[in-house]
Design an enzyme around this catalytic site. Structure first.
Site, PDB file in Angstrom:
ATOM      1  N   GLU A 229      -3.867   7.725  -5.283  1.00 18.39           N
ATOM      2  CA  GLU A 229      -4.121   6.979  -6.523  1.00 18.39           C
ATOM      3  C   GLU A 229      -5.401   7.504  -7.169  1.00 18.39           C
ATOM      4  O   GLU A 229      -6.363   7.765  -6.458  1.00 18.39           O
ATOM      5  CB  GLU A 229      -4.258   5.478  -6.215  1.00 18.39           C
ATOM      6  CG  GLU A 229      -2.968   4.899  -5.681  1.00 18.39           C
ATOM      7  CD  GLU A 229      -3.065   3.425  -5.294  1.00 18.39           C
ATOM      8  OE1 GLU A 229      -4.139   2.811  -5.511  1.00 18.39           O
ATOM      9  OE2 GLU A 229      -2.091   2.887  -4.780  1.00 18.39           O
TER      10      GLU A 229
ATOM     11  N   ARG B 200       0.870  -1.176   0.000  1.00 19.95           N
ATOM     12  CA  ARG B 200       0.000   0.000   0.000  1.00 19.95           C
ATOM     13  C   ARG B 200       0.904   1.222   0.000  1.00 19.95           C
ATOM     14  O   ARG B 200       1.948   1.230   0.665  1.00 19.95           O
ATOM     15  CB  ARG B 200      -0.884   0.040   1.250  1.00 19.95           C
ATOM     16  CG  ARG B 200      -2.079  -0.890   1.231  1.00 19.95           C
ATOM     17  CD  ARG B 200      -3.161  -0.417   0.248  1.00 19.95           C
ATOM     18  NE  ARG B 200      -4.341  -1.268   0.271  1.00 19.95           N
ATOM     19  CZ  ARG B 200      -4.516  -2.341  -0.504  1.00 19.95           C
ATOM     20  NH1 ARG B 200      -3.615  -2.687  -1.385  1.00 19.95           N
ATOM     21  NH2 ARG B 200      -5.641  -3.050  -0.413  1.00 19.95           N
TER      22      ARG B 200
ATOM     23  N   HIS C 172      -1.573   0.210  -9.804  1.00 19.51           N
ATOM     24  CA  HIS C 172      -2.220  -0.657  -8.791  1.00 19.51           C
ATOM     25  C   HIS C 172      -2.960  -1.810  -9.471  1.00 19.51           C
ATOM     26  O   HIS C 172      -4.152  -2.029  -9.246  1.00 19.51           O
ATOM     27  CB  HIS C 172      -3.170   0.143  -7.904  1.00 19.51           C
ATOM     28  CG  HIS C 172      -3.491  -0.576  -6.609  1.00 19.51           C
ATOM     29  ND1 HIS C 172      -3.750   0.049  -5.419  1.00 19.51           N
ATOM     30  CD2 HIS C 172      -3.585  -1.913  -6.332  1.00 19.51           C
ATOM     31  CE1 HIS C 172      -4.010  -0.849  -4.472  1.00 19.51           C
ATOM     32  NE2 HIS C 172      -3.916  -2.058  -5.004  1.00 19.51           N
TER      33      HIS C 172
HETATM   34  P1  NDP Z   1      -1.257 -11.703   4.356  1.00 22.96           P
HETATM   35  O1  NDP Z   1      -2.130 -11.344   5.501  1.00 22.96           O
HETATM   36  O2  NDP Z   1      -1.264 -13.088   3.846  1.00 22.96           O
HETATM   37  O3  NDP Z   1       0.259 -11.325   4.719  1.00 22.96           O
HETATM   38  C1  NDP Z   1       0.661 -10.186   5.412  1.00 22.96           C
HETATM   39  C2  NDP Z   1       1.900 -10.540   6.205  1.00 22.96           C
HETATM   40  O4  NDP Z   1       2.439  -9.367   6.773  1.00 22.96           O
HETATM   41  C3  NDP Z   1       1.600 -11.502   7.329  1.00 22.96           C
HETATM   42  O5  NDP Z   1       2.191 -12.737   7.065  1.00 22.96           O
HETATM   43  C4  NDP Z   1       2.178 -10.842   8.568  1.00 22.96           C
HETATM   44  O6  NDP Z   1       3.021 -11.795   9.226  1.00 22.96           O
HETATM   45  C5  NDP Z   1       3.005  -9.685   8.028  1.00 22.96           C
HETATM   46  N1  NDP Z   1       2.931  -8.491   8.877  1.00 22.96           N
HETATM   47  C6  NDP Z   1       1.851  -7.902   9.407  1.00 22.96           C
HETATM   48  N2  NDP Z   1       2.189  -6.809  10.101  1.00 22.96           N
HETATM   49  C7  NDP Z   1       3.542  -6.706  10.013  1.00 22.96           C
HETATM   50  C8  NDP Z   1       4.498  -5.780  10.507  1.00 22.96           C
HETATM   51  N3  NDP Z   1       4.130  -4.746  11.290  1.00 22.96           N
HETATM   52  N4  NDP Z   1       5.797  -5.975  10.195  1.00 22.96           N
HETATM   53  C9  NDP Z   1       6.185  -7.021   9.440  1.00 22.96           C
HETATM   54  N5  NDP Z   1       5.318  -7.945   8.950  1.00 22.96           N
HETATM   55  C10 NDP Z   1       4.017  -7.777   9.230  1.00 22.96           C
HETATM   56  O7  NDP Z   1      -1.630 -10.692   3.202  1.00 22.96           O
HETATM   57  P2  NDP Z   1      -1.295 -10.796   1.632  1.00 22.96           P
HETATM   58  O8  NDP Z   1       0.068 -11.331   1.447  1.00 22.96           O
HETATM   59  O9  NDP Z   1      -2.417 -11.432   0.922  1.00 22.96           O
HETATM   60  O10 NDP Z   1      -1.338  -9.248   1.250  1.00 22.96           O
HETATM   61  C11 NDP Z   1      -0.486  -8.320   1.904  1.00 22.96           C
HETATM   62  C12 NDP Z   1      -0.904  -6.895   1.562  1.00 22.96           C
HETATM   63  O11 NDP Z   1      -0.604  -6.618   0.207  1.00 22.96           O
HETATM   64  C13 NDP Z   1      -2.398  -6.621   1.717  1.00 22.96           C
HETATM   65  O12 NDP Z   1      -2.725  -6.251   3.038  1.00 22.96           O
HETATM   66  C14 NDP Z   1      -2.647  -5.499   0.718  1.00 22.96           C
HETATM   67  O13 NDP Z   1      -2.559  -4.250   1.341  1.00 22.96           O
HETATM   68  C15 NDP Z   1      -1.531  -5.656  -0.298  1.00 22.96           C
HETATM   69  N6  NDP Z   1      -2.039  -6.145  -1.585  1.00 22.96           N
HETATM   70  C16 NDP Z   1      -1.751  -5.429  -2.709  1.00 22.96           C
HETATM   71  C17 NDP Z   1      -2.183  -5.864  -3.941  1.00 22.96           C
HETATM   72  C18 NDP Z   1      -1.867  -5.093  -5.179  1.00 22.96           C
HETATM   73  O14 NDP Z   1      -2.673  -5.101  -6.086  1.00 22.96           O
HETATM   74  N7  NDP Z   1      -0.728  -4.454  -5.279  1.00 22.96           N
HETATM   75  C19 NDP Z   1      -2.979  -7.089  -4.085  1.00 22.96           C
HETATM   76  C20 NDP Z   1      -3.180  -7.799  -2.861  1.00 22.96           C
HETATM   77  C21 NDP Z   1      -2.722  -7.324  -1.658  1.00 22.96           C
HETATM   78  P3  NDP Z   1       3.130 -11.766  10.809  1.00 22.96           P
HETATM   79  O15 NDP Z   1       1.739 -11.953  11.322  1.00 22.96           O
HETATM   80  O16 NDP Z   1       4.076 -12.865  11.158  1.00 22.96           O
HETATM   81  O17 NDP Z   1       3.689 -10.417  11.125  1.00 22.96           O
HETATM   82  C1  7N6 Z   2      -8.057  -5.789  -6.428  1.00 18.55           C
HETATM   83  C2  7N6 Z   2      -7.457  -5.137  -5.243  1.00 18.55           C
HETATM   84  C3  7N6 Z   2      -5.849  -5.937  -2.644  1.00 18.55           C
HETATM   85  O1  7N6 Z   2      -5.765  -5.456  -1.534  1.00 18.55           O
HETATM   86  O2  7N6 Z   2      -5.411  -3.821  -3.572  1.00 18.55           O
HETATM   87  C4  7N6 Z   2      -5.405  -5.144  -3.815  1.00 18.55           C
HETATM   88  O3  7N6 Z   2      -6.253  -7.096  -2.824  1.00 18.55           O
HETATM   89  C5  7N6 Z   2      -6.050  -5.546  -5.091  1.00 18.55           C
HETATM   90  C6  7N6 Z   2      -9.399  -6.356  -6.138  1.00 18.55           C
END
Ligand code: NDP
Ligand code: 7N6
Length: 308
Positions: free
Chosen positions: A255, A226, A274
């Site tokens: 954005e 983000r 994005h």
């Molecule tokens: P997940 O919940 O699977 O993974 C997030 C990870 O971040 C967790 O494993 C967690 O591990 C870790 N985490 C949380 N807080 C912290 C912190 N303070 N410091 C370090 N690590 C941390 O989510 P996704 O992988 O599915 O997605 C991650 C993010 O990516 C979403 O929240 C979204 O904002 C963004 N995203 C962007 C997209 C795009 O289009 N560019 C598409 C999809 C998602 P732990 O609990 O061990 O800390």
């Molecule tokens: C596409 C959004 C997410 O958080 O921002 C991303 O999943 C992608 C539906």
């Protein structure tokens, strides 16, 4: 209460053609119907949506079709006793491949060749600019679905991978895990720092002046998480002043990225709108998740991906 209707809120149009989405719900056991704003809901209604709306707090269950649910007020859902689920778990390949696209281009110069191709120019890079990502260190900050998928792919390409997360759950291919309070140690030797954390109060401004100063001057930032996880003004200054080498960015503080953002003009910055999660199968991936949770809801089981 059992669910008897699934509403698909029109905000899904941000990412999925509405009709394809409603059709994908053919396999779900309750009927799906497209809705706009202002409808009244009750506990027998489920809603699949991109954006939050106040009236959703009257439904039985709300599904956010994004992984990042930072725009939703989870406290309000808890207080109303309405289940909120997100779409984590389906973005490993899509966002993972975009992160690798950025890394490979920044190393092998796809972005620079295309810039010069637009000018019909046979540009040759300085000898010391190209490198291979093989044997380079990547630090993946956030090791969930997306972070793990990136680690797997970096491992296959022969990179040295370290990671940052709160829990100490190990991840295949990651040689060393750091707590978030050791972020600086984790990033200081990395050629690529990849952000895959959710946007929370703890992660806002995670990379700022001090972190850019700690990083190698030939390092690249990849942000597919983000926008607010990076202090954008600091990032621009760090690249302009050669404190770091560049960035691959899918997400921004504002954005669409404003026309006057200096990021547009930087040679070693790759910008995508994005669309990290974009795929022609997104509606099917979401429908699978929703269908699974409708089954669980109707049989009183714990919902998958429940976040409030
Ligand atoms: P997940 O919940 O699977 O993974 C997030 C990870 O971040 C967790 O494993 C967690 O591990 C870790 N985490 C949380 N807080 C912290 C912190 N303070 N410091 C370090 N690590 C941390 O989510 P996704 O992988 O599915 O997605 C991650 C993010 O990516 C979403 O929240 C979204 O904002 C963004 N995203 C962007 C997209 C795009 O289009 N560019 C598409 C999809 C998602 P732990 O609990 O061990 O800390
Ligand atoms: C596409 C959004 C997410 O958080 O921002 C991303 O999943 C992608 C539906």
């Amino acid at each position: 209460t059992e669910l008897d209707q699934l509403y698909v809120h029109e905000s899904v149009e941000n990412v999925i053609p509405q009709d394809a989405f409603v059709d994908a719900f053919d396999e779900v056991s309750i009927p799906a119907e497209l809705v706009g704003d202002g409808r009244e809901y009750d506990a027998s209604d489920a809603i699949a949506t991109y954006a939050p709306r106040p009236e959703f707090l009257d439904a039985g269950w709300v599904h956010c079709i994004r992984a990042g649910y930072d725009e939703f007020d989870t406290d309000a859902y808890d207080a109303a006793g309405v289940a909120l689920t997100n779409s984590s778990g389906i973005h490993g390949s899509t966002v993972g491949e975009l992160a690798l696209t950025f890394m490979l281009s920044l190393a092998r110069l796809g972005h620079r060749y295309r810039d010069h191709q637009n000018e019909r120019s046979w540009w040759e890079p300085p000898y010391d600019r190209p490198f291979t990502i093989e044997n380079e260190r990547v630090c993946v900050v956030g090791l969930g679905t997306i972070g793990e998928a990136i680690a797997t792919r970096c491992d296959a390409l022969g990179m040295d991978i370290v990671g940052v997360r709160r829990s100490d759950e190990p991840v295949p291919g990651v040689s060393e895990l750091f707590d978030p309070d050791r972020l600086r140690d984790a990033i200081e030797n990395a050629r690529f720092v990849v952000l895959t954390v959710p946007h929370t109060p703890e992660t806002e401004g995670l990379l700022s002046d001090e972190e850019f100063a700690a990083m190698r001057d030939d390092a690249f930032v990849i942000n597919v998480a983000r926008g607010p996880v990076v202090d954008e003004e600091s990032l621009i200054a760090a690249i302009k002043n050669d404190r770091i080498a560049g960035a691959g960015l899918d997400v921004f503080e504002t954005e669409p990225l404003p026309d006057d953002s200096p990021l547009w003009g930087l040679d070693e910055v790759i910008i995508s709108p994005h669309k990290g999660s974009a795929t022609n199968r997104y509606h099917l991936d979401i429908a699978d998740l929703v269908a699974e949770n409708v089954r669980r809801y109707q049989s009183g089981d714990i919902l998958k991906n429940r976040v409030a």
